[in-house]
Design an enzyme around this catalytic site. Structure first.
Site, PDB file in Angstrom:
ATOM      1  N   LYS A 106       0.808  -1.222   0.000  1.00  0.00           N
ATOM      2  CA  LYS A 106       0.000   0.000   0.000  1.00  0.00           C
ATOM      3  C   LYS A 106       0.843   1.275   0.000  1.00  0.00           C
ATOM      4  CE  LYS A 106      -3.885  -2.206   2.302  1.00  0.00           C
ATOM      5  NZ  LYS A 106      -4.813  -2.165   3.443  1.00  0.00           N
ATOM      6  N   ASN A 119      -4.806   1.931  -1.486  1.00  0.00           N
ATOM      7  CA  ASN A 119      -5.309   0.555  -1.573  1.00  0.00           C
ATOM      8  C   ASN A 119      -6.242   0.338  -2.759  1.00  0.00           C
ATOM      9  OD1 ASN A 119      -7.720   1.761  -0.723  1.00  0.00           O
ATOM     10  ND2 ASN A 119      -8.123   0.245   0.871  1.00  0.00           N
ATOM     11  N   ASP A 174      -9.484   2.085   3.170  1.00  0.00           N
ATOM     12  CA  ASP A 174      -9.392   1.293   4.402  1.00  0.00           C
ATOM     13  C   ASP A 174      -9.965   2.024   5.610  1.00  0.00           C
ATOM     14  OD1 ASP A 174      -8.250  -1.084   3.520  1.00  0.00           O
ATOM     15  OD2 ASP A 174      -6.215  -0.310   3.666  1.00  0.00           O
ATOM     16  N   GLY A 233       1.619   1.195   9.054  1.00  0.00           N
ATOM     17  CA  GLY A 233       1.778   0.996   7.617  1.00  0.00           C
ATOM     18  C   GLY A 233       0.559   1.514   6.893  1.00  0.00           C
ATOM     19  N   GLY A 240     -12.173  -8.223  11.166  1.00  0.00           N
ATOM     20  CA  GLY A 240     -11.524  -7.627  10.010  1.00  0.00           C
ATOM     21  C   GLY A 240     -12.413  -7.469   8.798  1.00  0.00           C
TER      22      GLY A 240
END
Length: 277
Positions: free
Chosen positions: A71, A92, A108, A134, A244
């Site tokens: 990413k 992304n 995200d 990150g 997630g």
């Protein structure tokens, strides 16, 4: 059914075993009669720039979903970036435009925050801890700031990554309180694991569970299993959690519009998804 007219969306990352997006997008495309398919493509970091250049030469490529560990690298490979991608310091999503150029965006963080808010939690005025700075962690931190978080603590195994993210956040949100260097979850309203911990059997927990209070909301980005060891431990403490894949379901409607495939709700996507763990 894949045919000669099928539009391809590459799902780029490594490793691919934990990818869940194809099991959401592809059933939705099938149900809607859309001639497109999401294809997982495992690419090692050293090979990524050259591989992406090669992929963009495919005439039936609509774009790409980009996941770990590419990413941040993708920022330098896109021809143009949206403000969301620049603030997050990660990309992304790539759209291949008619002239062959690549537009990079970031969904995200928006997906993660929408997941929290759909559970009835307000982010305004809260204190949040984000472990992992990150691509995904940076995006989540940026979206938490945009949603009104008052304080954000950042932690990363590479302190320079946390420091750089702190600088980007304060550039756009100068009134935000941003600290770095500690992954102690005590005293935070929201705790987020945006590290790979939980992907492999035997991984240590990203936080000391004993330091998490029951009212804390605990979120996860790892999708290899629905309830990771972190989420199971948090539930045992009485915490509300977010798995997630919740982030995926909330961000995919924005992706679909970005790629020009129309719109969908998270509930519509869940109704046709074929998620497996």
């Amino acid at each position: 059914m894949i045919s000669g007219t099928t539009q391809l969306i590459a799902h780029l990352g490594f490793p691919t075993e934990a990818f869940k997006a194809p099991m959401i997008y592809n059933p939705w495309f099938e149900a809607r009669g859309i001639d497109a398919v999401v294809v997982p493509m495992g690419i090692q970091p050293d090979d990524y720039p050259a591989a992406l250049r090669g992929l963009t030469r495919l005439t039936n490529l609509r774009g790409a979903l980009v996941t770990m560990p590419h990413k941040v690298t993708t920022l330098e490979l896109a021809d143009e970036l949206t403000p969301a991608a620049r603030i997050a310091g990660a990309c992304n999503a790539l759209l291949k435009r008619a002239d062959g150029s690549l537009l990079g965006d970031q969904f995200d963080g928006a997906g993660f925050v929408r997941g929290i808010e759909r559970k009835g939690r307000s982010i305004r005025g809260t204190s949040a801890l984000v472990a992992g700075c990150g691509g995904v962690g940076s995006a989540i931190a940026a979206s938490l700031a945009a949603a009104g978080a008052e304080r954000i603590a950042l932690f990363d195994a590479q302190p320079a990554a946390a420091s750089a993210l702190r600088g980007r956040l304060l550039e756009h949100y100068p009134r935000l309180t941003v600290s770095i260097g500690s992954n102690d979850p005590a005293g935070h309203d929201i705790v987020v694991n945006a590290t790979p911990l939980g992907m492999k059997e035997g991984d240590p927990l990203p936080f000391e569970i004993e330091r998490i209070a029951p009212p804390t909301f605990v979120g996860e980005v790892v999708m290899k299993t629905e309830f990771t060891p972190l989420l199971r431990a948090a539930q045992a403490k009485g915490c509300e959690v977010q798995v997630g894949t919740d982030m995926l379901f909330e961000m995919i409607p924005a992706y679909l519009e970005f790629f020009g495939f129309g719109s969908a709700s998270a509930d519509e996507l869940r109704a046709v998804a074929r998620i497996r763990y």
